[in-house]
Design an enzyme around this catalytic site. Sequence first.
Site, short mmCIF file in Angstrom:
data_model
loop_
_atom_site.label_atom_id
_atom_site.label_comp_id
_atom_site.label_asym_id
_atom_site.label_seq_id
_atom_site.Cartn_x
_atom_site.Cartn_y
_atom_site.Cartn_z
N LYS A 1 0.84 -1.21 0.00
CA LYS A 1 0.00 0.00 0.00
C LYS A 1 0.87 1.26 0.00
O LYS A 1 0.58 2.24 -0.70
CB LYS A 1 -0.93 0.00 1.23
CG LYS A 1 -2.03 -1.05 1.12
CD LYS A 1 -2.83 -1.26 2.41
CE LYS A 1 -3.84 -2.38 2.23
NZ LYS A 1 -4.67 -2.67 3.40
N GLN B 1 -4.49 -1.35 9.68
CA GLN B 1 -4.49 -2.67 9.04
C GLN B 1 -5.11 -3.69 10.00
O GLN B 1 -4.78 -3.76 11.18
CB GLN B 1 -3.05 -3.06 8.68
CG GLN B 1 -2.92 -4.36 7.91
CD GLN B 1 -3.53 -4.30 6.50
OE1 GLN B 1 -3.64 -3.24 5.90
NE2 GLN B 1 -3.93 -5.44 5.99
N ASP C 1 -10.71 3.55 4.55
CA ASP C 1 -11.16 2.16 4.44
C ASP C 1 -12.69 2.05 4.43
O ASP C 1 -13.23 0.98 4.17
CB ASP C 1 -10.66 1.38 5.67
CG ASP C 1 -9.60 0.36 5.33
OD1 ASP C 1 -9.50 -0.02 4.16
OD2 ASP C 1 -8.88 -0.04 6.26
#
Length: 290
Positions: free
Chosen positions: A53, A97, A120
């Site tokens: 990422k 994460q 997200d």
Amino acid sequence: MAIVIDGKAIASEVRNEVRINVEKWTSLGHPPPFLAVVLVGDNPASASYVRGKIKASHDAGIDGETYSFDATISEKDLLDFIRKLNDRPNVNGILVQLPLPDHIDASNVIATLDPNKDVDGLHTVNAGRLATDLPGFVPCTPAGIVELLSRSNIPTQGKHAVIIGRSNLVGRPLGSLLLRKDVNATVTICHSRTQNLPDICQQADILIAAIGRAHFVTADMIKPGATVIDVGINRVNDPSKKRGYRLTGDVDYEAVSDIAGYITPVPGGVGPMTIALLLNNTLIAATRNF
Ligand code: GUN
């Protein structure tokens, strides 16, 4: 034989578009968008995703930084750190994460994120916006799947999409996205307690497997010519590989390829799209307010 949907190539198109739009943004005198990625513990798969990422961010002209913490960090210290990121004006997007260590309640962590930095799309504000058809951050994997379908010219209007998996990260938000009026699919969401799962899957024009079980979807579950999207990334032991494992999806790829019309490979299907849409969400976080 199914046509293989090349997620890597389509993701590369999206990443290039994001890079061009980042350039336009910075050429107006704005600082580059900034993505903060929070990594807790030493799960090798998570560490590898996070590296991917950050590298993709840099390639697109986005500033990205990883903040790594020991698995022993307390929930309170982690929440305090996220509040600091919320308060920093130069931070546009924050991604924590997942999964997190067992002693940390992920829902508390997600609830602490500023919804306007939640790239997200997991905060209940963004989940609620998506569920009620309002603008907001959309989780990257479902957004990537819809982009894959659209850029592969796979018809969705009035088609039956069957999703296997009801997670907050994929199944539920994907259901809402596929119902949007620009997509217009008819949606069925299945899960581990669904009865007659193979029968329902056989009715799918578009079948999306997001259960996290290697080779769960078999050829007998596929309607001939259907589009099969494989979200699974499972590690299975493989002594013939130097690293001792290989990655495989939720779909029995070889056998299903003989029946399906379109199929995504693992790796190289949905995974690269998740990263591409994260970059797009980070650009959105820098350039607009919902
Ligand atoms: N773990 C696996 N996929 C994801 C994702 O899309 N976002 C976050 N935050 N964690 C993940």
